[in-house]
Design a protein around this motif. Structure first.
Motif, PDB file in Angstrom:
ATOM      1  N   MET A  65       0.847  -1.178   0.000  1.00  0.00           N
ATOM      2  CA  MET A  65       0.000   0.000   0.000  1.00  0.00           C
ATOM      3  C   MET A  65       0.877   1.220   0.000  1.00  0.00           C
ATOM      4  SD  MET A  65      -2.720  -1.202   2.789  1.00  0.00           S
ATOM      5  CE  MET A  65      -4.015  -0.005   2.749  1.00  0.00           C
ATOM      6  N   TYR A 110       3.188   3.329   3.073  1.00  0.00           N
ATOM      7  CA  TYR A 110       2.329   2.661   4.057  1.00  0.00           C
ATOM      8  C   TYR A 110       2.936   1.276   4.122  1.00  0.00           C
ATOM      9  CZ  TYR A 110      -2.255   1.370   6.049  1.00  0.00           C
ATOM     10  OH  TYR A 110      -3.285   0.969   6.858  1.00  0.00           O
ATOM     11  N   PHE A 146      -9.273  -5.405  -4.133  1.00  0.00           N
ATOM     12  CA  PHE A 146      -9.419  -4.543  -2.950  1.00  0.00           C
ATOM     13  C   PHE A 146      -9.141  -3.067  -3.271  1.00  0.00           C
ATOM     14  CE2 PHE A 146      -8.902  -3.369   1.583  1.00  0.00           C
ATOM     15  CZ  PHE A 146     -10.026  -4.006   2.082  1.00  0.00           C
ATOM     16  N   TYR A 155     -11.851  -0.629  -1.672  1.00  0.00           N
ATOM     17  CA  TYR A 155     -11.505   0.306  -0.611  1.00  0.00           C
ATOM     18  C   TYR A 155     -10.373   1.269  -0.938  1.00  0.00           C
ATOM     19  CZ  TYR A 155      -9.275   1.916   3.709  1.00  0.00           C
ATOM     20  OH  TYR A 155      -8.693   2.691   4.678  1.00  0.00           O
ATOM     21  N   SER A 182     -15.442   5.686   3.072  1.00  0.00           N
ATOM     22  CA  SER A 182     -15.359   4.498   2.226  1.00  0.00           C
ATOM     23  C   SER A 182     -16.710   3.849   1.942  1.00  0.00           C
ATOM     24  CB  SER A 182     -14.395   3.487   2.842  1.00  0.00           C
ATOM     25  OG  SER A 182     -14.676   3.310   4.205  1.00  0.00           O
ATOM     26  N   PHE A 186      -7.175   2.194  10.869  1.00  0.00           N
ATOM     27  CA  PHE A 186      -6.477   0.931  10.764  1.00  0.00           C
ATOM     28  C   PHE A 186      -5.020   1.027  11.171  1.00  0.00           C
ATOM     29  CE2 PHE A 186      -7.876  -2.895   8.709  1.00  0.00           C
ATOM     30  CZ  PHE A 186      -6.703  -3.606   8.564  1.00  0.00           C
ATOM     31  N   ASP A 234     -20.731   0.012   5.130  1.00  0.00           N
ATOM     32  CA  ASP A 234     -19.293   0.241   5.043  1.00  0.00           C
ATOM     33  C   ASP A 234     -18.734  -0.603   3.901  1.00  0.00           C
ATOM     34  OD1 ASP A 234     -16.857   1.318   5.586  1.00  0.00           O
ATOM     35  OD2 ASP A 234     -16.666   0.524   7.613  1.00  0.00           O
ATOM     36  N   ASP A 235     -17.532  -0.269   3.486  1.00  0.00           N
ATOM     37  CA  ASP A 235     -16.959  -0.985   2.333  1.00  0.00           C
ATOM     38  C   ASP A 235     -16.479  -2.378   2.696  1.00  0.00           C
ATOM     39  OD1 ASP A 235     -14.764   0.488   3.772  1.00  0.00           O
ATOM     40  OD2 ASP A 235     -13.614  -0.827   2.469  1.00  0.00           O
ATOM     41  N   SER A 236     -15.905  -2.513   3.902  1.00  0.00           N
ATOM     42  CA  SER A 236     -15.340  -3.820   4.268  1.00  0.00           C
ATOM     43  C   SER A 236     -15.329  -3.961   5.785  1.00  0.00           C
ATOM     44  CB  SER A 236     -13.913  -3.961   3.723  1.00  0.00           C
ATOM     45  OG  SER A 236     -13.095  -2.942   4.254  1.00  0.00           O
ATOM     46  N   VAL A 272     -12.990  -5.899   8.512  1.00  0.00           N
ATOM     47  CA  VAL A 272     -11.720  -6.608   8.567  1.00  0.00           C
ATOM     48  C   VAL A 272     -11.535  -7.246   9.945  1.00  0.00           C
ATOM     49  CG1 VAL A 272      -9.236  -6.412   8.191  1.00  0.00           C
ATOM     50  CG2 VAL A 272     -10.797  -4.998   6.856  1.00  0.00           C
ATOM     51  N   ARG A 273     -11.294  -6.404  10.932  1.00  0.00           N
ATOM     52  CA  ARG A 273     -11.188  -6.928  12.304  1.00  0.00           C
ATOM     53  C   ARG A 273     -12.516  -6.837  13.057  1.00  0.00           C
ATOM     54  NH1 ARG A 273      -6.063  -4.156  11.928  1.00  0.00           N
ATOM     55  NH2 ARG A 273      -4.356  -5.443  12.683  1.00  0.00           N
ATOM     56  N   GLY A 274     -13.369  -5.919  12.604  1.00  0.00           N
ATOM     57  CA  GLY A 274     -14.645  -5.724  13.270  1.00  0.00           C
ATOM     58  C   GLY A 274     -14.638  -4.545  14.232  1.00  0.00           C
ATOM     59  N   THR A 275     -13.478  -3.965  14.456  1.00  0.00           N
ATOM     60  CA  THR A 275     -13.354  -2.840  15.400  1.00  0.00           C
ATOM     61  C   THR A 275     -14.264  -1.679  15.023  1.00  0.00           C
ATOM     62  OG1 THR A 275     -11.010  -3.333  15.173  1.00  0.00           O
ATOM     63  CG2 THR A 275     -11.602  -1.468  16.578  1.00  0.00           C
ATOM     64  N   THR A 276     -14.187  -1.301  13.767  1.00  0.00           N
ATOM     65  CA  THR A 276     -14.913  -0.115  13.327  1.00  0.00           C
ATOM     66  C   THR A 276     -16.417  -0.347  13.431  1.00  0.00           C
ATOM     67  OG1 THR A 276     -13.122   0.176  11.743  1.00  0.00           O
ATOM     68  CG2 THR A 276     -15.054   1.561  11.441  1.00  0.00           C
ATOM     69  N   ASP A 316      -2.182  -3.927   3.251  1.00  0.00           N
ATOM     70  CA  ASP A 316      -1.861  -4.191   4.641  1.00  0.00           C
ATOM     71  C   ASP A 316      -3.061  -4.798   5.359  1.00  0.00           C
ATOM     72  OD1 ASP A 316      -0.627  -4.154   7.105  1.00  0.00           O
ATOM     73  OD2 ASP A 316      -1.308  -2.119   7.539  1.00  0.00           O
TER      74      ASP A 316
HETATM   75  P1  AMP Z   1     -12.073  -3.071  10.993  1.00  0.00           P
HETATM   76  O1  AMP Z   1     -12.340  -2.266  12.184  1.00  0.00           O
HETATM   77  O2  AMP Z   1     -10.751  -3.788  11.104  1.00  0.00           O
HETATM   78  O3  AMP Z   1     -13.182  -3.996  10.601  1.00  0.00           O
HETATM   79  O4  AMP Z   1     -11.821  -2.018   9.842  1.00  0.00           O
HETATM   80  C1  AMP Z   1     -12.577  -1.941   8.738  1.00  0.00           C
HETATM   81  C2  AMP Z   1     -12.499  -0.541   8.207  1.00  0.00           C
HETATM   82  O5  AMP Z   1     -11.148  -0.199   7.873  1.00  0.00           O
HETATM   83  C3  AMP Z   1     -13.323  -0.431   6.970  1.00  0.00           C
HETATM   84  O6  AMP Z   1     -14.194   0.626   7.233  1.00  0.00           O
HETATM   85  C4  AMP Z   1     -12.389  -0.047   5.864  1.00  0.00           C
HETATM   86  O7  AMP Z   1     -12.833   1.149   5.312  1.00  0.00           O
HETATM   87  C5  AMP Z   1     -11.045   0.150   6.506  1.00  0.00           C
HETATM   88  N1  AMP Z   1     -10.025  -0.739   5.945  1.00  0.00           N
HETATM   89  C6  AMP Z   1     -10.185  -1.930   5.398  1.00  0.00           C
HETATM   90  N2  AMP Z   1      -9.009  -2.462   5.035  1.00  0.00           N
HETATM   91  C7  AMP Z   1      -8.072  -1.571   5.347  1.00  0.00           C
HETATM   92  C8  AMP Z   1      -6.646  -1.537   5.214  1.00  0.00           C
HETATM   93  N3  AMP Z   1      -5.975  -2.557   4.685  1.00  0.00           N
HETATM   94  N4  AMP Z   1      -6.021  -0.435   5.662  1.00  0.00           N
HETATM   95  C9  AMP Z   1      -6.695   0.563   6.194  1.00  0.00           C
HETATM   96  N5  AMP Z   1      -8.017   0.598   6.342  1.00  0.00           N
HETATM   97  C10 AMP Z   1      -8.710  -0.466   5.937  1.00  0.00           C
END
Ligand code: AMP
Length: 463
Positions: A1, A74, A249, A253, A294, A324, A356-358, A360-364, A398
């Motif tokens: 990235m 990045y 991806f 995103y 996003s 992230f 949201d677009d994706s 990943v960890r679920g935090t957001t 990443d």
């Molecule tokens: P999370 O809290 O890990 O589920 O983060 C998901 C959020 O992070 C999504 O809203 C995406 O917009 C953003 N995101 C997804 N992949 C990445 C990445 N590789 N780097 C930075 N932001 C990301």
């Protein structure tokens, strides 16, 4: 990235590079660097931090030139700190050489060890250095490739270096009097060419041409190697045709929505993702709320298909970076709260569908759902405009380790409970693939676990 940018033939190439790389800031916020050549010397500046904050007028004075390359970083390989900032510059048999790279090499440890065994000293812990270090290690004259007399010095060395590396690379070499631009044969990362009168431009995304009022010319093709010098531009295809593996991806995103990459406008593809989510969905809600920025484009697609109002139920604070990037979970949690504020005016008493677009960890998503409820939402339905992320990326995005990806630990119902939503629906892999013209030309390993290039030491399911 990462983001890369190149300029050839301009009175102030360093300034063009500065603005161009500023337009790619979303591709990396750790460090920025510019190298320029006045056709006598190649000089370079590198700074940690953001383009506008880090690069001052006097820095640009010190790297005045007619050609320039620039990079925002990045980190995906090597230490994140400024030590690995790019461009990487080295003295080699061809003179001073600078390089910028977006991507990730899967055989970096092997080549690094090989070079070290041969007594080559490596100064950095980033795979990008290999592109220069390999130049002095051999020459390759691919069969059927007719070299222009002007290219007989540099190109066989470049072909040799590129033949050794495996993985994703979009890169630009800067030499004193020329530039060499290359994209890996699978075309993982985007790279485009632009024109502004007699000035030639290269960029990771087309949005970087707009800031200079330049025109988008065409994409650098997968496997293409271009030489640019005062005699013009020459194109080569030294490697045999391989399958393509454009990074899906980037469309979900990473790239800016107004960019053109992989033969498509990102906006159109992303909007289609939202439309397909809506077509597959039967939930009853009052309002569609995007997670900015996003989730905005897929939310527009979703709302238009359903005939529902699209409202700004989450307001983004633009002075924080991407959530992230934070190194620990606790810091990521705080950063989500710093980044978004709920807008009670549109949420109170409503059945809210948030996109949201994706995930990943679920935090957001977890923070967002509770934020929306606290601000009065009666129901919160979460929609994700891409499938569950199940595979780490080895080609330059990443993504966390396999264990950190929530969809590898829980099924969708458990994720729904974890984030606290009334319902949770992802876009299906099939629908995602249908948003692009030739899905077989894409890498979607992060969603499918099917990898186009093997990675040493990892058992991966391949196409
Ligand atoms: P999370 O809290 O890990 O589920 O983060 C998901 C959020 O992070 C999504 O809203 C995406 O917009 C953003 N995101 C997804 N992949 C990445 C990445 N590789 N780097 C930075 N932001 C990301």
């Amino acid at each position: 990235m990462c983001g890369i940018f190149g300029v050839f033939n301009s009175e102030h190439a360093e300034k063009y590079a500065f603005y161009g790389i500023y337009a790619l800031q979303h591709r990396g916020q750790e460090s920025v660097g510019i190298a320029a050549s006045d056709f006598e010397r190649v000089r370079c500046i590198k700074k940690p931090g953001l383009v506008l904050e880090s690069i001052k007028g006097e820095d640009l004075q010190n790297v005045r030139g007619y050609s320039a390359i620039a990079h925002v970083r990045y980190s995906t390989a090597g230490d994140p700190g400024a030590v690995n900032a790019q461009p990487i510059v080295k003295e080699i048999s061809l003179g001073t050489c600078a390089v910028v790279h977006n991507g990730n090499l899967v055989n970096y440890p092997q080549i690094r060890a090989e070079l070290q065994r041969e007594g080559v000293s490596l100064e950095y812990s980033s795979d990008t250095e290999l592109f220069i270090s390999l130049l002095d290690r051999g020459e390759l004259y691919p069969k059927g490739v007719d070299l222009h007399p002007l290219d007989r010095g540099i190109l066989p060395k470049v072909f040799y270096a590129l033949s050794k590396v495996r993985g994703a690379y979009s890169l630009i070499y800067l030499f004193r009097e020329s530039m060499v631009v290359a994209r890996d044969p699978m075309g993982f990362r985007p790279l485009l060419m632009g024109r502004l009168r007699d000035t030639l431009l290269f960029a990771s995304e087309s949005c970087a041409f707009d800031i200079l009022s330049a025109e988008l010319w065409r994409e650098v093709k997968p496997g293409e190697v271009l030489v640019v010098d005062k005699h013009g531009i020459r194109s080569y295809f030294p490697f045999t045709h391989e399958r393509r593996a454009f990074c899906i991806f980037e469309l979900v995103y990473f790239s800016k929505p107004e960019s053109f990459i992989f033969g498509s406008w990102v906006y159109n593809v992303r909007k289609r993702m939202g439309e397909l989510l809506a077509i597959e969905d039967s939930v009853e809600v009052d309002v569609v709320v995007p997670v900015p920025d996003s989730g905005l484009v897929p939310a527009i697609g979703y709302a238009q298909v359903k005939g529902l109002p699209l409202e700004l139920g989450l307001i983004r604070n633009h002075y924080v970076g991407r959530s992230f990037i934070q190194p620990t979970q606790e810091l990521r949690d705080i950063k989500v709260l710093m980044k978004f504020n709920p807008n009670r005016a549109v949420l109170e008493g409503k059945r809210v569908l948030v996109i949201d677009d994706s995930l990943v960890r679920g935090t957001t998503s977890k923070k967002i759902v509770s934020m929306l409820r606290r601000a009065g939402a009666r129901e919160v339905h979460m929609r994700i405009a891409s499938p569950p992320v199940i595979g780490p990326c080895y080609y330059g995005i990443d993504t966390p380790t396999r264990e950190e990806l929530i969809a590898n630990r829980m099924d969708i119902e458990d994720i729904r409970k974890f984030i606290g939503a009334d319902s949770l629906v992802y876009l299906s892999l099939e629908s995602l693939r249908s948003t692009v013209e030739s899905p077989q030309e894409y890498c979607d390993a992060c969603f499918s676990n099917c990898y186009p290039i093997s990675v040493e030491g990892r058992a991966l399911r391949m196409f």
